[in-house]
Design a protein around this motif. Structure first.
Motif, PDB file in Angstrom:
ATOM      1  N   GLU A  57       2.247  -2.376  -5.731  1.00 22.47           N
ATOM      2  CA  GLU A  57       1.765  -1.986  -7.052  1.00 22.47           C
ATOM      3  C   GLU A  57       0.791  -3.036  -7.576  1.00 22.47           C
ATOM      4  O   GLU A  57       1.049  -4.248  -7.495  1.00 22.47           O
ATOM      5  CB  GLU A  57       2.934  -1.835  -8.025  1.00 22.47           C
ATOM      6  N   GLN A  58      -0.345  -2.585  -8.114  1.00 21.94           N
ATOM      7  CA  GLN A  58      -1.357  -3.486  -8.642  1.00 21.94           C
ATOM      8  C   GLN A  58      -1.345  -3.481 -10.172  1.00 21.94           C
ATOM      9  O   GLN A  58      -0.896  -2.501 -10.804  1.00 21.94           O
ATOM     10  CB  GLN A  58      -2.738  -3.068  -8.132  1.00 21.94           C
ATOM     11  N   PRO A  59      -1.837  -4.545 -10.803  1.00 20.64           N
ATOM     12  CA  PRO A  59      -1.813  -4.625 -12.277  1.00 20.64           C
ATOM     13  C   PRO A  59      -2.581  -3.505 -12.966  1.00 20.64           C
ATOM     14  O   PRO A  59      -2.279  -3.157 -14.115  1.00 20.64           O
ATOM     15  CB  PRO A  59      -2.481  -5.985 -12.557  1.00 20.64           C
ATOM     16  N   ASP A  60      -3.588  -2.933 -12.284  1.00 21.32           N
ATOM     17  CA  ASP A  60      -4.399  -1.889 -12.925  1.00 21.32           C
ATOM     18  C   ASP A  60      -3.802  -0.490 -12.782  1.00 21.32           C
ATOM     19  O   ASP A  60      -4.424   0.506 -13.144  1.00 21.32           O
ATOM     20  CB  ASP A  60      -5.829  -1.903 -12.366  1.00 21.32           C
ATOM     21  N   GLY A  61      -2.589  -0.412 -12.232  1.00 18.34           N
ATOM     22  CA  GLY A  61      -1.928   0.875 -12.098  1.00 18.34           C
ATOM     23  C   GLY A  61      -2.205   1.595 -10.792  1.00 18.34           C
ATOM     24  O   GLY A  61      -1.693   2.701 -10.576  1.00 18.34           O
ATOM     25  N   THR A  62      -3.001   0.978  -9.927  1.00 18.55           N
ATOM     26  CA  THR A  62      -3.230   1.544  -8.602  1.00 18.55           C
ATOM     27  C   THR A  62      -2.243   0.930  -7.618  1.00 18.55           C
ATOM     28  O   THR A  62      -1.457   0.043  -7.969  1.00 18.55           O
ATOM     29  CB  THR A  62      -4.669   1.290  -8.123  1.00 18.55           C
ATOM     30  N   TYR A  63      -2.310   1.410  -6.370  1.00 16.82           N
ATOM     31  CA  TYR A  63      -1.411   0.930  -5.331  1.00 16.82           C
ATOM     32  C   TYR A  63      -2.210   0.670  -4.053  1.00 16.82           C
ATOM     33  O   TYR A  63      -3.096   1.454  -3.706  1.00 16.82           O
ATOM     34  CB  TYR A  63      -0.320   1.968  -5.039  1.00 16.82           C
ATOM     35  N   THR A  64      -1.920  -0.407  -3.379  1.00 18.28           N
ATOM     36  CA  THR A  64      -2.561  -0.675  -2.094  1.00 18.28           C
ATOM     37  C   THR A  64      -1.547  -0.465  -0.968  1.00 18.28           C
ATOM     38  O   THR A  64      -0.349  -0.715  -1.131  1.00 18.28           O
ATOM     39  CB  THR A  64      -3.120  -2.102  -2.017  1.00 18.28           C
ATOM     40  N   ILE A  65      -2.052  -0.002   0.163  1.00 21.26           N
ATOM     41  CA  ILE A  65      -1.194   0.325   1.308  1.00 21.26           C
ATOM     42  C   ILE A  65      -1.050  -0.881   2.218  1.00 21.26           C
ATOM     43  O   ILE A  65      -2.047  -1.514   2.560  1.00 21.26           O
ATOM     44  CB  ILE A  65      -1.813   1.464   2.154  1.00 21.26           C
ATOM     45  N   PHE A  66       0.176  -1.185   2.620  1.00 17.18           N
ATOM     46  CA  PHE A  66       0.309  -2.135   3.720  1.00 17.18           C
ATOM     47  C   PHE A  66       1.016  -1.505   4.919  1.00 17.18           C
ATOM     48  O   PHE A  66       1.187  -2.144   5.955  1.00 17.18           O
ATOM     49  CB  PHE A  66       0.964  -3.457   3.293  1.00 17.18           C
ATOM     50  N   ASP A  67       1.391  -0.242   4.781  1.00 22.75           N
ATOM     51  CA  ASP A  67       1.845   0.521   5.947  1.00 22.75           C
ATOM     52  C   ASP A  67       1.732   2.006   5.634  1.00 22.75           C
ATOM     53  O   ASP A  67       2.319   2.476   4.664  1.00 22.75           O
ATOM     54  CB  ASP A  67       3.291   0.178   6.309  1.00 22.75           C
ATOM     55  N   GLY A  68       0.931   2.736   6.436  1.00 23.24           N
ATOM     56  CA  GLY A  68       0.854   4.179   6.283  1.00 23.24           C
ATOM     57  C   GLY A  68      -0.483   4.732   5.852  1.00 23.24           C
ATOM     58  O   GLY A  68      -0.560   5.844   5.327  1.00 23.24           O
ATOM     59  N   GLN A  69      -1.575   3.979   6.080  1.00 26.11           N
ATOM     60  CA  GLN A  69      -2.862   4.455   5.563  1.00 26.11           C
ATOM     61  C   GLN A  69      -3.347   5.737   6.244  1.00 26.11           C
ATOM     62  O   GLN A  69      -4.026   6.553   5.618  1.00 26.11           O
ATOM     63  CB  GLN A  69      -3.929   3.362   5.671  1.00 26.11           C
ATOM     64  N   HIS A  70      -2.968   5.969   7.503  1.00 20.35           N
ATOM     65  CA  HIS A  70      -3.364   7.214   8.157  1.00 20.35           C
ATOM     66  C   HIS A  70      -2.622   8.411   7.556  1.00 20.35           C
ATOM     67  O   HIS A  70      -3.196   9.493   7.393  1.00 20.35           O
ATOM     68  CB  HIS A  70      -3.108   7.128   9.673  1.00 20.35           C
ATOM     69  N   ARG A  71      -1.365   8.214   7.213  1.00 20.25           N
ATOM     70  CA  ARG A  71      -0.604   9.276   6.564  1.00 20.25           C
ATOM     71  C   ARG A  71      -1.182   9.608   5.190  1.00 20.25           C
ATOM     72  O   ARG A  71      -1.293  10.774   4.797  1.00 20.25           O
ATOM     73  CB  ARG A  71       0.860   8.855   6.432  1.00 20.25           C
ATOM     74  N   VAL A  72      -1.575   8.578   4.453  1.00 18.13           N
ATOM     75  CA  VAL A  72      -2.170   8.802   3.136  1.00 18.13           C
ATOM     76  C   VAL A  72      -3.508   9.517   3.268  1.00 18.13           C
ATOM     77  O   VAL A  72      -3.822  10.437   2.501  1.00 18.13           O
ATOM     78  CB  VAL A  72      -2.348   7.465   2.384  1.00 18.13           C
ATOM     79  N   ALA A  73      -4.318   9.104   4.243  1.00 23.21           N
ATOM     80  CA  ALA A  73      -5.617   9.749   4.449  1.00 23.21           C
ATOM     81  C   ALA A  73      -5.452  11.226   4.782  1.00 23.21           C
ATOM     82  O   ALA A  73      -6.214  12.081   4.308  1.00 23.21           O
ATOM     83  CB  ALA A  73      -6.382   9.035   5.566  1.00 23.21           C
TER      84      ALA A  73
END
Length: 269
Positions: A57-73
């Motif tokens: 979770e990021q301070p601006d309300g977004t989220y960064t991936i550290f596992d699963g970027q192909h699934r998200v794409a």
């Protein structure tokens, strides 16, 4: 169980559904997307096969991936999907996020050494920082991403550089890389692992007599692919590994015409 287990398990992630539009990728350490993999997931998409992704979770309300970027794409490309299940972690810094990426991915063969290198730099890993420092001193660097063709001063031989540093020392590896770039300034394959290790060996074992300038000039007059062929011929006759054979071929090139201060292979360690 005799082995002690860790007492501090860290904060528990929150399991939740996250809007795909709020998920992004941190390119400081993440691998490149493989379109064929995304297409396969999309083609076979079913929630029964969709494992929750790991997000920070990021301070601006977004989220960064550290596992699963192909699934998200794949989910993002599906018109009926707006949210994905995720384990959301409250991570304090980009460094902790990179460490989390390494923790999840370090034992997966699909993660290249280049990806581990960039994640390691972001996480402050000592071994990767040492590789970075040695290459930087030589005016070189690791390629930006796996699969990217090396430029004359860029390498993807992270493991070989790391091994050479531990075996021959920082200065020997720096001198080896400097020499290779000077010798073959337009050769995108010059900074390969075998060549770096072979030259680092020679610099360590001949530190009081070997000259970067002479070696660079002598190698410049010899096509690298021909030198590699000469080394392979030496290997077929005398045995040994590729690195030793390249070192022997380089010794022959360097010593030609010398009456004194000739270099030799020397011991490995």
């Amino acid at each position: 169980m005799s082995e002690a287990l860790p007492a501090d398990l860290g904060p528990k992630p929150e399991l939740m559904w996250v809007e795909v539009g709020k998920i992004r990728v941190d390119r400081n350490y993440q691998r490149d997307i493989k379109p064929m993999r995304v297409a396969q997931i999309l083609r076979e998409f079913t929630w029964a096969h969709f494992q929750p992704v790991s997000l920070a979770e990021q301070p601006d309300g977004t989220y960064t991936i550290f596992d699963g970027q192909h699934r998200v794409a794949a989910a993002r490309a599906h018109p009926a999907i707006t949210h994905v299940p995720a384990a959301v972690n409250r991570i304090e810094s980009a460094r902790e996020e990179a460490e989390a990426f390494l923790g999840v991915n370090v034992n997966r063969t699909a993660v290249s050494t280049v990806e581990k290198y960039h994640a390691g730099i972001e996480a402050g890993d000592a071994d990767m920082m040492a590789v970075c420092a040695v290459l930087e001193e030589a005016g070189c660097e690791v390629v930006a991403a796996a699969g990217v063709k090396p430029a004359p001063n860029r390498t993807n031989a992270v493991t070989a550089v790391q091994r050479a540093i531990k075996t021959y020392g920082d200065q020997a590896v720096t001198d080896a890389c400097k020499t290779l770039v000077r010798a073959w300034p337009k050769d995108t394959g010059a900074l390969n692992g075998v060549m770096i290790g072979a030259l680092a060996r020679l610099f360590r074992n001949n530190r009081n007599i070997i000259s970067i300038e002479r070696l660079a000039i002598k190698l410049h007059g010899k096509d690298r692919k021909i030198l590699t062929s000469d080394a392979e011929a030496i290997r077929r006759i005398g045995g040994g590994d590729a690195g030793v054979s390249v070192a022997k071929a380089v010794v022959e090139v360097y010593n030609k015409g010398l009456q004194k201060d000739m270099i030799q292979i020397g011991v490995r360690s």
